[in-house]
Write an enzyme that holds these catalytic residues in place. Sequence first.
Site, PDB file in Angstrom:
ATOM      1  CG  HIS A  32       7.762  -3.304  -2.403  1.00  0.00           C
ATOM      2  ND1 HIS A  32       6.976  -2.191  -2.180  1.00  0.00           N
ATOM      3  CD2 HIS A  32       6.928  -4.251  -2.927  1.00  0.00           C
ATOM      4  CE1 HIS A  32       5.732  -2.452  -2.557  1.00  0.00           C
ATOM      5  NE2 HIS A  32       5.682  -3.686  -3.006  1.00  0.00           N
ATOM      6  CD  GLU A  60       1.965 -10.326 -10.452  1.00  0.00           C
ATOM      7  OE1 GLU A  60       1.637  -9.758  -9.391  1.00  0.00           O
ATOM      8  OE2 GLU A  60       1.600  -9.936 -11.570  1.00  0.00           O
ATOM      9  CG  ASP A  61       6.973 -10.099  -8.876  1.00  0.00           C
ATOM     10  OD1 ASP A  61       6.283 -10.291  -9.885  1.00  0.00           O
ATOM     11  OD2 ASP A  61       6.944  -9.053  -8.197  1.00  0.00           O
ATOM     12  CG  ASP A 128       1.752  -3.263  -3.378  1.00  0.00           C
ATOM     13  OD1 ASP A 128       2.995  -3.238  -3.318  1.00  0.00           O
ATOM     14  OD2 ASP A 128       1.108  -3.518  -4.417  1.00  0.00           O
ATOM     15  CG  ASP A 248     -12.237  24.634   3.974  1.00  0.00           C
ATOM     16  OD1 ASP A 248     -11.858  25.261   2.954  1.00  0.00           O
ATOM     17  OD2 ASP A 248     -12.675  23.471   3.930  1.00  0.00           O
TER      18      ASP A 248
HETATM   19 MN    MN Z   1       4.207  -4.912  -4.177  1.00  0.00          MN
END
Ligand code: MN
Length: 496
Positions: A32, A60-61, A128, A248
Site C-alpha cells: 500500500h 500510526e501503525d 492514499d 453532452d
Molecule cells: Mn494509507
Amino acid sequence: MKQSPKLKQAIDIATKAHEGQLRKTGEPYIIHPLAVMKILQEWGMDEDTVIAGVLHDTVEDTELTLKEIEDTFGKDVAFLVNGVTKLGKARKGMRDLDDYLPETSSNLLKLLIATGQDVRVLIIKLADRLHNLRTLSAMPPQKQQKIARESLEVFAPLADRLQMGHVRVEIEETSFYYLDRLRYDFLKNLTAERLKAADSKLKSAQKAVEDALKKEGIKYECDGRIKSIYSLHKKLAKYNQDINRIYDLIALRFIVEDVTTCYLVLGIIHSLFKPMDGRIKDYIATPKSNGYQSLHTTVITPEHQVVEFQIRTKEMHNFAERGLAATFFYNEQKLTKDYAEGKASKLPTNLLWIRELQEAAAKLSSGQEVDTKKLKLNLFADKIFVYTPRGDIIDLPKGSMPLDFAYRLHSDIGASCTGAIVNGKMVSLNTKLNQGDIVEIITTKNQKPNPGWLDKVFSKHARHKLLAQLNSIFPNFSPHKKESPQSQDTSKKKKS
Ligand code: MN
C-alpha cells in the site's frame, strides 16, 4: 522511476516497520505505501512528499516514531507524515472534526482547516485514498459503503479543487460503483447503447470538422470524451431522468495550439452545423470556479445528431486533466516565463498557489532553501471560516459581515437580525468578520430588513436573499447599488 538513496532508505525503513502486517487483500502491507509512493511520483510531486507517502502509515501503525523520521529525513518529511497522521483527527474550534463528517456538504473545508492547509498533506491523503479505492473490493460491504461515500463527499471535491480532473473522475466512478451498483450498471449500459446508436453520425460530424480544419491548415488533436457515469447520474437527476435532454453524453474534443485558434475553430464548427441556442459557453474568458477553461458548443448536424464540441489549448487540456501535476511536468519554463512577462492570464488567479508550490518544489529539489511558510499555501485565500457559538464551522467569502453570517444560517435569522456578538463583544453590523471569529446573531421578532442593509452584506448569497425580502416588503423597491464586489469575476481582472 528513479529512486534516490534517500527514497530507497525510506522504502527499507517502511518495509521493516510494516513487516508482518497484512492488508485486507492478504498481501503484505508494504504494497500500500509503495502504491501511494508510485501515485505521488506519477503526479510529479517533490521528493519529500514522495518519501512522506512511503512513510505515511508508519507512525500510526508501527513502532516508528516521528522523532526517528525527523532525524533520518528531516523536518519537512516529518511534518508531512505528521499531517497525514493527524488528518481526520484534528480538533479545531470546539468539536472533533470527525463529528462533522457525516453532517454537511462542506466537509472539504473542514478537512482543509484540520490539515493547517499544507496542500502536500492533502495530496498524500488523496493518493492514499485513491489506492484504497482501487483495492476496495477486499473490504467488507459496510466498510466499502462508508469509504465510498466519504470519497465522493470529501475527496472528489478535493481533487476537483486541485484541478486533477482525471483523479476526480476515478474517485467518483469507483465510489459510485460501490455505492449504487445497480444504478451504475444501468447507466453504463444506457451510455453504451446511446453511443452505439450515434456512432456513425458522430464519426461523420467529426470528419466534417477535421476536413475543414485541414483545409484551413489548422493543427489539432481530436478525441471523444464520454461522460462519466457519475456525472451522468447527477445530470439526469436535474433533468427529470430524461436522457434525451443530456446533450453532452459524448463530446468531441479539439485541442489546438493557442487561444485565437480555439475561437477560429468554434467559428468553423458553427459554419458547418447549427449551434443550439444558449449552449455556447466561453469558459476561456470566464473559467469555471475550479479553473477549468474551454469553449463548449452544442450543435445539430444535418443528420439530426446533437453533438457537443469542446475546444481548448494543450495547456488548458493538461490543467483540466492533471491539474497540479501538469504544473510540475508541463512547460515549467514557459509558465514561469509567462508570469515574469506579465502574461499570467493562462493560469486563473485561483490557481496561483499551484505556481507557488511548483516554485518551492523546484527550489527544494535543487537543494535551495525554501521558506516553509510559503508551502503552507492557502487553498482558500478568498474564504474565511467562522464559528457559531455551538462550534459549527461556517465558511464565508472574505469581506463578509454579520448579516452575511446570519443569512447563511437562515434567511429568517438574517431578516430578524438586530445585532451581533463577535468573540463575546457586541459589534456593529458593518464589522468585517475575521478568520476564526465566533459569531452570535441577536434576533428580534419585530425586526424587518431595510434597504440600508445592502451596504452591510458582502456575499452574493446574503445580497440575493435580502433583495428578495426587500422586494416583498417594498413592492416598488429597486436597489441603487450595483452588484456587490464579490460578483465581479476576479479571474479576469488584469494585474498591473
Ligand atoms: Mn494509507
